[in-house]
Design a protein around this motif. Structure first.
Motif, PDB file in Angstrom:
ATOM      1  N   THR A  55       7.919  48.715  19.281  1.00 12.20           N
ATOM      2  CA  THR A  55       7.883  50.424  17.945  1.00 12.20           C
ATOM      3  C   THR A  55       7.574  49.186  16.820  1.00 12.20           C
ATOM      4  O   THR A  55       7.154  48.557  16.787  1.00 12.20           O
ATOM      5  N   ASP A  56       6.834  50.362  17.081  1.00 13.19           N
ATOM      6  CA  ASP A  56       5.845  50.752  15.640  1.00 13.19           C
ATOM      7  C   ASP A  56       6.854  51.038  14.586  1.00 13.19           C
ATOM      8  O   ASP A  56       6.779  52.235  14.510  1.00 13.19           O
ATOM      9  N   THR A  57       6.884  50.127  13.489  1.00 11.86           N
ATOM     10  CA  THR A  57       7.901  50.329  11.758  1.00 11.86           C
ATOM     11  C   THR A  57       7.028  50.301  10.664  1.00 11.86           C
ATOM     12  O   THR A  57       7.133  49.486  10.116  1.00 11.86           O
ATOM     13  N   GLU A  58       5.430  50.550  10.436  1.00  8.88           N
ATOM     14  CA  GLU A  58       4.851  50.651   9.366  1.00  8.88           C
ATOM     15  C   GLU A  58       5.130  51.147   8.413  1.00  8.88           C
ATOM     16  O   GLU A  58       5.393  51.147   7.431  1.00  8.88           O
ATOM     17  N   ALA A  59       5.946  52.576   9.230  1.00  9.11           N
ATOM     18  CA  ALA A  59       6.221  53.822   7.700  1.00  9.11           C
ATOM     19  C   ALA A  59       7.154  52.848   7.163  1.00  9.11           C
ATOM     20  O   ALA A  59       7.800  53.387   6.096  1.00  9.11           O
ATOM     21  N   LEU A  60       8.171  52.590   8.408  1.00  7.68           N
ATOM     22  CA  LEU A  60       9.881  51.513   8.030  1.00  7.68           C
ATOM     23  C   LEU A  60       9.322  50.599   6.402  1.00  7.68           C
ATOM     24  O   LEU A  60      10.677  50.630   5.840  1.00  7.68           O
TER      25      LEU A  60
ATOM     26  N   ALA B 250      12.445  60.509  17.473  1.00  5.01           N
ATOM     27  CA  ALA B 250      13.512  61.662  16.178  1.00  5.01           C
ATOM     28  C   ALA B 250      13.007  60.780  15.260  1.00  5.01           C
ATOM     29  O   ALA B 250      13.108  61.487  13.764  1.00  5.01           O
ATOM     30  N   LEU B 251      11.877  59.871  15.164  1.00  4.73           N
ATOM     31  CA  LEU B 251      11.779  58.899  13.503  1.00  4.73           C
ATOM     32  C   LEU B 251      10.853  59.284  12.610  1.00  4.73           C
ATOM     33  O   LEU B 251      11.229  59.494  11.231  1.00  4.73           O
ATOM     34  N   PRO B 252       9.876  60.605  12.617  1.00  6.96           N
ATOM     35  CA  PRO B 252       9.084  60.697  11.483  1.00  6.96           C
ATOM     36  C   PRO B 252      10.516  61.724  11.151  1.00  6.96           C
ATOM     37  O   PRO B 252      10.307  61.887  10.300  1.00  6.96           O
ATOM     38  N   THR B 253      11.247  62.734  11.860  1.00  2.00           N
ATOM     39  CA  THR B 253      11.912  64.017  11.072  1.00  2.00           C
ATOM     40  C   THR B 253      12.353  62.290  10.333  1.00  2.00           C
ATOM     41  O   THR B 253      13.527  62.588   8.953  1.00  2.00           O
ATOM     42  N   VAL B 254      13.506  61.679  10.799  1.00  2.00           N
ATOM     43  CA  VAL B 254      14.404  61.161  10.336  1.00  2.00           C
ATOM     44  C   VAL B 254      13.984  59.907   8.686  1.00  2.00           C
ATOM     45  O   VAL B 254      13.938  59.686   8.305  1.00  2.00           O
ATOM     46  N   MET B 255      12.455  59.730   9.051  1.00  2.00           N
ATOM     47  CA  MET B 255      11.647  58.863   7.989  1.00  2.00           C
ATOM     48  C   MET B 255      11.396  59.583   7.341  1.00  2.00           C
ATOM     49  O   MET B 255      11.561  59.105   5.696  1.00  2.00           O
ATOM     50  N   ARG B 256      11.122  61.032   7.417  1.00  2.00           N
ATOM     51  CA  ARG B 256      10.884  62.196   6.081  1.00  2.00           C
ATOM     52  C   ARG B 256      12.280  62.174   5.347  1.00  2.00           C
ATOM     53  O   ARG B 256      11.688  62.275   4.309  1.00  2.00           O
ATOM     54  N   ILE B 257      13.296  61.948   5.975  1.00  2.00           N
ATOM     55  CA  ILE B 257      14.585  62.430   5.206  1.00  2.00           C
ATOM     56  C   ILE B 257      14.569  61.823   4.023  1.00  2.00           C
ATOM     57  O   ILE B 257      15.030  61.919   3.009  1.00  2.00           O
ATOM     58  N   LEU B 258      14.362  59.646   5.242  1.00  2.00           N
ATOM     59  CA  LEU B 258      14.667  58.905   4.396  1.00  2.00           C
ATOM     60  C   LEU B 258      14.079  59.163   2.465  1.00  2.00           C
ATOM     61  O   LEU B 258      14.709  58.312   1.796  1.00  2.00           O
ATOM     62  N   ALA B 259      12.409  59.003   3.150  1.00  2.00           N
ATOM     63  CA  ALA B 259      12.029  58.655   1.778  1.00  2.00           C
ATOM     64  C   ALA B 259      12.102  60.399   0.437  1.00  2.00           C
ATOM     65  O   ALA B 259      12.279  59.715   0.285  1.00  2.00           O
ATOM     66  N   ASP B 260      12.738  61.244   1.482  1.00  2.00           N
ATOM     67  CA  ASP B 260      13.211  62.683   0.495  1.00  2.00           C
ATOM     68  C   ASP B 260      14.314  61.404  -0.533  1.00  2.00           C
ATOM     69  O   ASP B 260      14.448  62.221  -1.588  1.00  2.00           O
ATOM     70  N   ARG B 261      15.322  60.748   0.688  1.00  2.00           N
ATOM     71  CA  ARG B 261      16.766  60.937  -0.194  1.00  2.00           C
ATOM     72  C   ARG B 261      16.775  59.428  -0.734  1.00  2.00           C
ATOM     73  O   ARG B 261      17.233  59.722  -2.370  1.00  2.00           O
ATOM     74  N   ALA B 262      15.729  58.969  -0.970  1.00  2.08           N
ATOM     75  CA  ALA B 262      14.984  56.701  -1.655  1.00  2.08           C
ATOM     76  C   ALA B 262      14.367  58.047  -2.873  1.00  2.08           C
ATOM     77  O   ALA B 262      14.835  57.439  -3.904  1.00  2.08           O
TER      78      ALA B 262
END
Length: 805
Positions: free
Chosen positions: A563-568, A523-535
């Motif tokens: 957990t890999d948190t590099e993108a985060l 689920a993280l890729p979808t959440v991170m993509r939306i997070l980056a867009d909103r930010a």
């Protein structure tokens, strides 16, 4: 026996009107069935559950349990039919299975019950809100005496049959009346049907006076039940026995035409329904839980039904055992005296046997020494109780429920009705898996566990949960089944959907944190993509500052949870940079409330930057240096409100970026006569307020305290009332000991003495040099507390010498 069977067959159906959860009724039902030996037993309940009846004989089935019906397309729209060991319906069901006699449910089908609730909601303009699982039990609330109907769409007050009968008999308590006339009486000397005949006569009089009791739905249910009774009579020549709420008996006895009954059922709405057995609890049988056909004391009734003899003596023994577990001194003599007192009270009150009120009064007087505190524990644990039933693994269930049951068994997390705390060490594989399961369930809206503050370590590898399984969680599991067939797949799909639907940036960052806690890498890729867009689109500094802490906290889970948190980390660093750029301009022209909100954001960002530390995401210290430069800008800009400037100075001081002398110089400038008193008071609040430990700072730095004291004594009288609320709010947040010490220092004149404490003037807690004698006095106590040998005293002494004095 043949005479009884013949009588039953000739006189029509044997109608056994009972109380839904009454041990006396349950015993009477069994006795009546043993005497009449009907060819079929009809029970008030949804006909869709007929296929589930054989499961009642399974060895894994242990009441209390409930039949759960839910709409296939809308699982949240559901209804329960609870059954306890002492429920007449359960006893009838078990008797039929033991004797090989057919059993059927004859109440209005759940397909109509659930659809009817939705139809009424829509007609009332309430949309499609789900039925309440506890009140929409489908039993015909009021059959055994609740005060009103609580099903959706109902606002009609219903009579309380037991209340009316009790009042007629001169009782002010319906429960007490029921105990005297049913629970403490026999099942019928020489005629097992005698109790039901008497109760039917009483209910007939009530129905003649009150009709349907204020709700027409009973008329429809009773029409359907009459049709089912007629059909069973045609099919079985050995007689038909009907077990139902006593309120319905007069209506079932009444002669009507088939056409008239069918007319009442014409046009009823329908909805596709699934049904299964689910565990129930004594607590949910309690009227205080909101359950429509509830009773006051399910634990007491369960005891009366299961006690083979001497129920009062056995009850007092249970109470004594519970109180002993709570370290109260209760002896055998207490039990004997409590039994005697209960029997004496029953005799004085004219009761055939001691009831719950007599046993409760005796327990309070003898075992609780007149106190209601331990008595409340007895009521909670025994009178109501936390018994949780069990259902067979072969019972129908949605795939998600089966996966959850499999995980519960594998992780040894058995659902329990009694709340308990669970401490998890995330460094252990099993505890880590338990944590992921509980977080996934919370994300799905299945609140089996609630996070709690840990009593031990506050590190990221520790978690504390409060677990309590409630029956309605079965409905939540059925609802969550639309997201997937396993807990992992369902939580992943739900997280992705929540990310898309999230309204604010902070909502998405919080969701990212929950995904890491729940271990949802897909689920993280979808959440991170939306997070980056909103930010990227959000320009509100407040939103960015609010979102950053949750994002940074999530980075800490990488080490513990693998957990890999590099993108985060990259998103967090970018978000921090945008906060650094936008914060100074956002601090201009703020009123008091807006300034306080920004001050909270400054604290949150400071904590987030500290958590990032020297990680690659933080540019190995670059972000920390950038943030300190921002704080310097905030501390020195006159257009920034005082509360923010004061907090920026304090944060720089705590980080070692300002010396005590520099902080004192800045405070002196702000507290000079040229600064408006209100602005100066706000600066002080920012510097030493807000739970930042400012009180101890003033205690240990009399120079700063002297500046505050000198400024405060010089505030003009006309401005003092304006600054007083700010100062009161600041200093009232300090611990009582800190306030006392500050008061003592001010009384001694810290402004005049300056650094007197450091010079050794004898003020409490201060000395010019370490005092070896005082340090030596502490060593023996420390050695006992820490379990150290005498050889360790030298090391302890070296450490103490730095703080003694």
């Amino acid at each position: 026996m043949e005479r009884a069977v013949g009588r039953a067959a000739e006189a029509g159906p044997v109608l056994l009107g009972a109380r839904h959860h009454g041990p006396g009724s349950a015993r009477a039902v069994r006795a009546a069935l043993e005497e009449t030996r009907p060819g079929i037993v009809l029970i008030e309940g949804p006909p869709e559950a007929d296929a589930l009846i054989p499961l009642a004989a399974d060895e894994e089935m242990r009441p209390p349990v409930a039949l759960l019906a839910h709409a296939v397309d809308e699982p949240g729209r559901s209804a329960f039919w609870p059954l306890a060991e002492f429920s007449p319906e359960w006893v009838a069901l078990r008797w039929a299975l033991e004797q090989g006699v057919p059993a059927r449910f004859i109440d209005l089908p759940a397909t109509h019950t659930l659809a009817w609730g939705r139809h009424e909601d829509e007609a009332a303009g309430e949309g499609e809100s789900p039925l309440d699982a506890e009140t929409a039990d489908g039993e015909g609330e009021g059959d055994d005496g609740p005060g009103h109907d609580t099903t959706p769409g109902s606002a009609d007050v219903r009579i309380d049959p037991l209340g009316v009968l009790a009042e007629t008999a001169g009782y002010d308590d319906p429960e007490r009346w029921w105990e005297d006339v049913v629970e403490h009486r026999g099942v019928g000397e020489g005629d097992a049907l005698a109790p039901f005949t008497a109760l039917e006569e009483a209910m007939a009089a009530l129905r003649e006076t009150y009709g349907s009791g204020g709700h027409d739905r009973d008329l429809v249910r009773e029409a359907y039940m009459r049709l089912q009774v007629r059909a069973a009579q045609r099919e079985f020549e050995d007689g038909v026995a009907v077990v139902c709420g006593a309120w319905h008996v007069p209506a079932l006895r009444r002669r009507t035409t088939v056409a008239a009954d069918k007319a009442l059922l014409k046009g009823l709405p329908k909805v596709k329904t699934d049904m299964t057995w689910v565990p129930w609890t004594h607590r949910r049988l309690s009227r205080t839980s909101g359950y429509g056909a509830g009773i006051d004391s399910p634990g007491w009734y369960g005891h009366l039904f299961s006690a083979p003899d001497r129920p009062v003596e056995r009850w007092m023994t249970k109470v004594a055992g519970l109180l002993r577990e709570e370290d109260r001194i209760v002896s055998s003599a207490h039990v004997i005296e409590a039994v005697r007192l209960a029997e004496t009270l029953a005799a004085m009150r004219g009761r055939p046997l001691p009831g719950l009120s007599e046993t409760t009064d005796a327990v309070r007087a003898v075992m609780c020494e007149g106190s209601d505190v331990p008595l409340a524990l007895v009521r909670d644990r025994l009178v109501v109780g936390d018994v949780l039933g069990e259902v067979p693994s072969t019972a129908p269930a949605v795939p998600l429920q089966r996966d959850l049951a499999r995980l519960q068994r594998r992780l040894r997390l058995k659902p329990e009705a009694l709340e308990r705390e669970l401490e998890l060490d995330l460094r252990k594989e099993t505890d880590s898996a338990r944590s992921r399961l509980l977080h996934r369930l919370r994300l799905l809206g299945i609140a089996w566990g609630e996070p709690a503050a840990s009593r031990g370590s506050t590190g990221t590898f520790r978690e504390t949960w409060r677990l309590r399984w409630e029956p309605e969680l079965s409905v939540r599991v059925a609802e969550a089944g639309v997201w997937g067939t396993t807990v992992l797949s369902a939580a992943t799909a739900k997280a992705e959907a929540d990310a898309v639907a999230a309204e604010g940036l902070a909502d998405v960052t919080a969701l990212a944190e929950r995904c890491l806690l729940a271990g949802l890498p897909d689920a993280l890729p979808t959440v991170m993509r939306i997070l980056a867009d909103r930010a990227a689109l959000d320009t509100d500094v407040g939103h960015l500052a609010q979102a950053l802490p949750a994002l940074v906290r999530s980075l800490r889970y990488g080490d513990v949870r693998g957990t890999d948190t590099e993108a985060l980390g990259e998103v967090a660093a970018g978000l921090a940079e945008r906060v650094f750029v936008g914060l100074p301009p956002a601090c201009a022209g703020l009123d008091a409330d807006a300034a306080e909100e920004i001050r909270r954001h400054v604290d949150a960002v400071h904590g987030a930057v500290a958590l990032l530390g020297d990680t690659p995401a933080a540019g190995h210290g670059h972000l920390r240096a950038r943030w300190q430069s921002v704080l310097r800008v905030l501390a020195g800009r006159d257009t920034v409100p005082g509360v923010i400037r004061g907090r920026a100075v304090r944060l720089l001081l705590d980080d070692g970026e300002l010396t005590q002398d520099e902080a004192a110089r800045l405070m002196g400038l702000v507290l000079s006569p040229g600064t408006p008193p209100a602005d100066a008071a706000a600066w002080i609040e920012g510097f030493v307020g807000g739970g930042s430990g400012g009180g101890m700072l003033l205690v240990h730095d009399e120079g700063l305290l002297g500046l505050v004291d000198a400024w405060l004594t010089g505030v003009p009288a006309e401005a003092f009332t304006d600054v007083l609320p700010l100062l009161r709010r600041t200093f009232s947040a300090y611990e009582p000991g800190v306030r006392r010490t500050l008061g003592e220092l001010v009384r001694r004149g810290p402004g005049a003495q300056g650094g007197a404490a450091a010079a050794g003037t004898g003020l409490p807690g201060f000395a010019a040099e370490p005092d070896p004698a005082r340090a030596d006095a502490v060593l023996p106590v420390l050695r006992l507390l820490l379990g150290m040998d005498e050889e360790d005293e030298e090391d302890i002494e070296k450490n103490l010498m730095g703080v003694a004095g």
